[in-house]
Design a protein around this motif. Structure first.
Motif, PDB file in Angstrom:
ATOM      1  N   LEU A   1     -17.405  58.549  -2.805  1.00  0.00           N
ATOM      2  CA  LEU A   1     -15.992  58.189  -2.728  1.00  0.00           C
ATOM      3  C   LEU A   1     -15.572  57.294  -3.891  1.00  0.00           C
ATOM      4  N   ALA A   2     -16.429  56.361  -4.259  1.00  0.00           N
ATOM      5  CA  ALA A   2     -16.105  55.460  -5.366  1.00  0.00           C
ATOM      6  C   ALA A   2     -15.894  56.243  -6.654  1.00  0.00           C
ATOM      7  N   VAL A   3     -16.740  57.232  -6.898  1.00  0.00           N
ATOM      8  CA  VAL A   3     -16.585  58.051  -8.106  1.00  0.00           C
ATOM      9  C   VAL A   3     -15.277  58.833  -8.048  1.00  0.00           C
ATOM     10  N   ALA A   4     -15.005  59.472  -6.915  1.00  0.00           N
ATOM     11  CA  ALA A   4     -13.772  60.256  -6.783  1.00  0.00           C
ATOM     12  C   ALA A   4     -12.539  59.375  -6.986  1.00  0.00           C
ATOM     13  N   ARG A   5     -12.533  58.226  -6.355  1.00  0.00           N
ATOM     14  CA  ARG A   5     -11.372  57.325  -6.461  1.00  0.00           C
ATOM     15  C   ARG A   5     -11.214  56.816  -7.884  1.00  0.00           C
ATOM     16  N   ASN A   6     -12.330  56.490  -8.524  1.00  0.00           N
ATOM     17  CA  ASN A   6     -12.299  56.006  -9.899  1.00  0.00           C
ATOM     18  C   ASN A   6     -11.730  57.055 -10.845  1.00  0.00           C
ATOM     19  N   LEU A   7     -11.957  58.325 -10.529  1.00  0.00           N
ATOM     20  CA  LEU A   7     -11.462  59.415 -11.370  1.00  0.00           C
ATOM     21  C   LEU A   7     -10.070  59.891 -10.960  1.00  0.00           C
ATOM     22  N   GLY A   8      -9.524  59.317  -9.891  1.00  0.00           N
ATOM     23  CA  GLY A   8      -8.202  59.705  -9.435  1.00  0.00           C
ATOM     24  C   GLY A   8      -8.171  61.031  -8.698  1.00  0.00           C
ATOM     25  N   LEU A   9      -9.301  61.437  -8.137  1.00  0.00           N
ATOM     26  CA  LEU A   9      -9.360  62.699  -7.402  1.00  0.00           C
ATOM     27  C   LEU A   9      -8.884  62.487  -5.966  1.00  0.00           C
ATOM     28  N   THR A  10      -8.168  63.464  -5.441  1.00  0.00           N
ATOM     29  CA  THR A  10      -7.612  63.327  -4.095  1.00  0.00           C
ATOM     30  C   THR A  10      -8.122  64.390  -3.119  1.00  0.00           C
ATOM     31  N   ALA A  11      -8.878  65.359  -3.600  1.00  0.00           N
ATOM     32  CA  ALA A  11      -9.433  66.397  -2.718  1.00  0.00           C
ATOM     33  C   ALA A  11     -10.567  65.797  -1.894  1.00  0.00           C
ATOM     34  N   PRO A  12     -10.847  66.356  -0.717  1.00  0.00           N
ATOM     35  CA  PRO A  12     -11.941  65.838   0.102  1.00  0.00           C
ATOM     36  C   PRO A  12     -13.260  65.754  -0.676  1.00  0.00           C
ATOM     37  N   VAL A  13     -14.020  64.717  -0.373  1.00  0.00           N
ATOM     38  CA  VAL A  13     -15.304  64.458  -1.018  1.00  0.00           C
ATOM     39  C   VAL A  13     -16.414  64.878  -0.067  1.00  0.00           C
ATOM     40  N   ILE A  14     -17.338  65.676  -0.588  1.00  0.00           N
ATOM     41  CA  ILE A  14     -18.475  66.155   0.194  1.00  0.00           C
ATOM     42  C   ILE A  14     -19.685  65.347  -0.238  1.00  0.00           C
ATOM     43  N   SER A  15     -20.288  64.642   0.714  1.00  0.00           N
ATOM     44  CA  SER A  15     -21.419  63.764   0.391  1.00  0.00           C
ATOM     45  C   SER A  15     -22.603  64.044   1.310  1.00  0.00           C
ATOM     46  N   PHE A  16     -23.688  63.323   1.052  1.00  0.00           N
ATOM     47  CA  PHE A  16     -24.898  63.455   1.873  1.00  0.00           C
ATOM     48  C   PHE A  16     -25.321  64.907   2.010  1.00  0.00           C
ATOM     49  N   GLU A  17     -25.358  65.647   0.891  1.00  0.00           N
ATOM     50  CA  GLU A  17     -25.798  67.053   0.888  1.00  0.00           C
ATOM     51  C   GLU A  17     -24.950  67.921   1.804  1.00  0.00           C
ATOM     52  N   GLY A  18     -23.693  67.558   2.005  1.00  0.00           N
ATOM     53  CA  GLY A  18     -22.794  68.346   2.833  1.00  0.00           C
ATOM     54  C   GLY A  18     -22.650  67.848   4.260  1.00  0.00           C
TER      55      GLY A  18
END
Length: 155
Positions: free
Chosen positions: A53-70
């Protein structure tokens, strides 16, 4: 003329970020162009939710983030968890047994915390990525008490 894609899947480690874990300026420029072109950039990573989430927010991305191998899907704007898929305790026990058999570092991940028996080479880097210390102690009780989203075995 080819159609533009609706979305682009973006991995973090070894793709957006180099070996140092830092997102390069080149990657930032490419992501900025995607955002400007209204192409959804979707982070898909084995990283824990907080880090992805930190990476997505830092890049200004707003699409859902998929983490922990899905295992988790999170809205980076609201922080709402859209999906949480936990492991069966028997699956986690099998992974722990395999890790012990081959003398590997063992790390368990719950939704809110992560767990390790003792500091070792395999979990030192995770502390930096997670920006959160693990809960230290025996892992067998954790399997029965905490819904887990990931088990990691490391050398």
């Amino acid at each position: 003329m080819p159609e533009r894609p609706a979305l682009v899947a973006l991995d973090i480690d070894g793709t957006l970020a180099g070996a140092d874990g830092v997102v390069s300026s080149y990657s930032r420029r490419v992501v900025r162009r995607l955002v400007e072109a209204q192409v959804a950039g979707v982070i898909i990573s084995g990283r824990p939710e907080r880090s992805a989430l930190a990476v997505a927010r830092n890049l200004g991305l707003t699409a859902p983030v998929i983490s922990f191998e899905g295992a988790m899907v999170t809205d980076p704007v609201t922080g709402d968890r859209l999906l949480v898929r936990t492991m069966e305790p028997d699956q986690a026990r099998l992974a722990l047994a395999a890790g012990r058999q081959f003398d590997l570092g063992l790390t368990l991940y719950g939704v809110e915390a992560w767990y390790a028996e003792a500091p070792d080479q395999s979990n030192r880097a995770i502390v930096e990525i997670m920006e959160q210390d693990p809960v230290w102690g025996p892992l067998d009780p954790v399997v029965d008490q905490v819904p887990l989203v990931k088990v990691m075995l490391g050398a």
